[in-house]
Structures are given as C-alpha cells and as structure tokens.
Design an enzyme around this catalytic site. Sequence first.
Site, mmCIF file in Angstrom:
data_model
loop_
_atom_site.group_PDB
_atom_site.id
_atom_site.type_symbol
_atom_site.label_atom_id
_atom_site.label_comp_id
_atom_site.label_asym_id
_atom_site.label_seq_id
_atom_site.Cartn_x
_atom_site.Cartn_y
_atom_site.Cartn_z
ATOM 1 N N ASP A 9 4.665 -3.591 -0.430
ATOM 2 C CA ASP A 9 3.744 -4.405 0.152
ATOM 3 C C ASP A 9 2.541 -3.390 0.372
ATOM 4 O O ASP A 9 2.800 -2.626 1.609
ATOM 5 C CB ASP A 9 4.164 -5.118 1.200
ATOM 6 C CG ASP A 9 3.033 -5.666 2.384
ATOM 7 O OD1 ASP A 9 2.018 -6.170 1.534
ATOM 8 O OD2 ASP A 9 3.053 -5.635 3.242
ATOM 9 N N GLU A 71 2.451 -6.375 -4.392
ATOM 10 C CA GLU A 71 1.529 -7.259 -4.089
ATOM 11 C C GLU A 71 0.139 -7.403 -4.543
ATOM 12 O O GLU A 71 -0.352 -6.252 -4.528
ATOM 13 C CB GLU A 71 1.623 -7.588 -2.654
ATOM 14 C CG GLU A 71 0.727 -8.911 -2.105
ATOM 15 C CD GLU A 71 0.858 -8.965 -0.692
ATOM 16 O OE1 GLU A 71 -0.415 -9.149 0.234
ATOM 17 O OE2 GLU A 71 1.792 -9.291 0.198
ATOM 18 N N ASP A 143 5.930 -5.371 7.423
ATOM 19 C CA ASP A 143 5.711 -4.963 6.017
ATOM 20 C C ASP A 143 6.834 -4.783 5.044
ATOM 21 O O ASP A 143 6.752 -4.975 3.883
ATOM 22 C CB ASP A 143 4.794 -3.552 6.100
ATOM 23 C CG ASP A 143 3.665 -3.513 6.955
ATOM 24 O OD1 ASP A 143 2.616 -4.417 6.432
ATOM 25 O OD2 ASP A 143 3.406 -3.026 8.297
#
Length: 184
Positions: A9, A71, A143
Amino acid sequence: MATRILGIDPGLRTTGFGVVECEGSRLHYIASGTVRTDALPNGDLPGRLKIIFEGVREVAARYQPDCAAVEIVFVNVNPQSTLLLGQARGAALAALVSGDLAVAEYTALQMKKAIVGHGHARKEQVQAMVARLLSLPGEPSRDAADALGLAVCHAHAGASQAAIAAVSPLARRAHAQYRKGRSY
C-alpha cells in the site's frame, strides 16, 4: 504448493506491506508492517523515494514472495498529492520489478470489495476483516491492513484466474453470451 504474496500500500510518508501465504483456499499470515519516511523533512522527496525503494526491496528480499500486489493510485482532489503518491508508488514498483517479481495491481475499491464485501468500506472495517480473515490476535495498522488486504485480494483473484484458465476454450465459448453475432 503454497504461494507467497506481498501486498504493498504505497504512501509517501508510510508505505504498508503485508505478506500472506496461500495454499489452496487457506491463507496464512506471514508478516506485515510499514516503511516510514517521516524522519525526513517534507521537502526531501528524493530521500523519501529512496527509503521507499530500499524498504520495499528489503521486505521482498527478507520474505521471498512469489508475486506482489500493489494498490493503484486514485486521482485525488489535489493533483499535487496525486502526483506525489504516484511517485511513491513508482518507487515501490521499481523495487519489486528490480527483484523480478510479477506485480498485480488493484484499486482500493477492488480490494475493499474483496475483503469487506463493498467497495466503500472504511479503513476500520478493512482492519477488522483482515484481522478476522487471517486470524490475527489484533488489528494491524491501517497501512499494513490495506497491504494485507491487497495480498488477500490477489490470492482470491489468482484462484479465480486459475479456474478460468483450466476451463477449455471450447467450454468457455459454449457458456459465452451471444448478442448480434458477437460473444461476450
């Protein structure tokens, strides 16, 4: 055979990572955490990107994943923030591909839908579901939870893709929808 998946992420201040192992339909938690750049001053973009690159590369070297899931950056209302996040994502991607890892990309919406069941889930919901899916004793950081969610999302998507690939082209064609002479 188990497949080890590294989820990333990306973030300019905090990049989350999560490692899961997928064996059939079973998921096993391996590790999670963050690569933090907040010790550097705000204006030191090259320094932050270097920390992200080296941190992701170190995580990949330590946990030896078979593939990675990252992501996809969404377009923010602030274009400057979007550009900065894109650079952080680029540093993470460069670290992964420099280690010859195959990288899959998912939007936050896709990950949230796979983990929580709807694409507009809150961060807290993702944290709770990731902890539940991986039988964690507590909730990971936001996160790290997103990164673990990306890894789980990829594990599920990979299983679906393998099942589709296993079906013969003739069988896929027989189940296709036909409209105006075209198959869909």
